[in-house]
Design a protein around this motif. Structure first.
Motif, mmCIF file in Angstrom:
data_model
loop_
_atom_site.group_PDB
_atom_site.id
_atom_site.type_symbol
_atom_site.label_atom_id
_atom_site.label_comp_id
_atom_site.label_asym_id
_atom_site.label_seq_id
_atom_site.Cartn_x
_atom_site.Cartn_y
_atom_site.Cartn_z
ATOM 1 N N UNK A 30 11.248 -5.898 37.314
ATOM 2 C CA UNK A 30 12.686 -6.289 37.174
ATOM 3 C C UNK A 30 12.939 -6.529 35.744
ATOM 4 N N UNK A 31 14.343 -6.188 35.231
ATOM 5 C CA UNK A 31 14.626 -6.770 34.050
ATOM 6 C C UNK A 31 14.811 -8.266 34.103
ATOM 7 N N UNK A 32 14.290 -9.034 33.148
ATOM 8 C CA UNK A 32 14.152 -8.487 31.674
ATOM 9 C C UNK A 32 12.651 -8.399 31.538
ATOM 10 N N UNK A 33 11.505 -8.440 32.526
ATOM 11 C CA UNK A 33 10.287 -8.086 32.486
ATOM 12 C C UNK A 33 9.366 -9.205 32.371
ATOM 13 N N UNK A 34 9.958 -10.459 32.314
ATOM 14 C CA UNK A 34 8.978 -11.473 32.189
ATOM 15 C C UNK A 34 7.792 -11.398 33.264
ATOM 16 N N UNK A 35 6.878 -12.287 33.148
ATOM 17 C CA UNK A 35 5.914 -12.467 34.038
ATOM 18 C C UNK A 35 6.157 -12.568 35.613
ATOM 19 N N UNK A 36 7.310 -13.427 35.767
ATOM 20 C CA UNK A 36 7.584 -13.825 36.954
ATOM 21 C C UNK A 36 8.240 -12.521 37.929
ATOM 22 N N UNK A 37 8.847 -11.763 37.016
ATOM 23 C CA UNK A 37 9.664 -10.484 37.265
ATOM 24 C C UNK A 37 8.239 -9.475 37.827
ATOM 25 N N UNK A 38 7.267 -9.615 36.841
ATOM 26 C CA UNK A 38 6.266 -8.664 37.019
ATOM 27 C C UNK A 38 5.418 -8.927 38.262
ATOM 28 N N UNK A 39 5.447 -10.345 38.480
ATOM 29 C CA UNK A 39 4.661 -10.626 39.857
ATOM 30 C C UNK A 39 5.444 -10.356 41.069
ATOM 31 N N UNK A 40 6.578 -10.389 40.992
ATOM 32 C CA UNK A 40 7.664 -10.272 42.049
ATOM 33 C C UNK A 40 7.823 -8.556 42.314
ATOM 34 N N UNK A 41 7.734 -7.970 41.310
ATOM 35 C CA UNK A 41 7.629 -6.559 41.526
ATOM 36 C C UNK A 41 6.206 -6.014 42.187
ATOM 37 N N UNK A 42 5.237 -6.556 41.574
ATOM 38 C CA UNK A 42 3.981 -6.349 42.156
ATOM 39 C C UNK A 42 4.001 -6.555 43.834
ATOM 40 N N UNK A 43 4.232 -7.772 44.153
ATOM 41 C CA UNK A 43 4.380 -8.264 45.240
ATOM 42 C C UNK A 43 5.313 -7.340 46.316
#
Length: 134
Positions: A30-43
């Motif tokens: 997800x934008x902006x691509x921080x680690x929280x968004x990366x984690x949520x995207x992975x989940x």
């Protein structure tokens, strides 16, 4: 609880596979691509992959029983690659998700995901004695 563990293990396995640039499997968070968004995207990708594997994978594996017998189970590599590719097709409708390259590299990525799932599933799965006590 088992399904939640399966989603988490899938997310971890997909993350490991996306770290290998030779396999051409990318994760677009997800934008902006921080680690929280990366984690949520992975989940979320792990959840979609688990659902695809549970629903579509079960049907395909039942239909392909003669091919399993004929190829001594090697068709499972192709089927798992297809399921990973299907997950990428489902998530490419949005601006985030999984992107895959060449099909045979996707098959190798699916093989690695399967190995990681088997190892971590064996470690995190409750033991038979623990299940019998409940």
């Amino acid at each position: 609880m088992r399904f939640v563990v399966r989603v988490a293990v899938n997310a971890f396995a997909i993350w490991i596979v996306t770290l290998l640039p030779a396999l051409q499997v990318r994760l677009i968070p997800f934008a902006p691509g921080e680690w929280v968004q990366v984690l949520l995207t992975l989940l979320l990708v792990g959840l979609i992959f688990a659902l695809v594997n549970t629903i579509v994978g079960t049907v395909v594996k039942i239909v392909a029983i003669p091919l399993y017998i004929l190829t001594l189970g090697l068709i499972s590599l192709i089927i798992n690659g297809f399921l990973l590719w299907l997950t990428a097709v489902i998530t490419e409708n949005w601006d985030w998700g999984l992107r895959t390259g060449e099909f045979w590299l996707t098959v190798v990525a699916a093989l690695l995901i399967g190995v990681i799932n088997a190892v971590l599933g064996g470690i995190l799965r409750p033991r038979r004695e623990e299940r019998e006590r409940r």
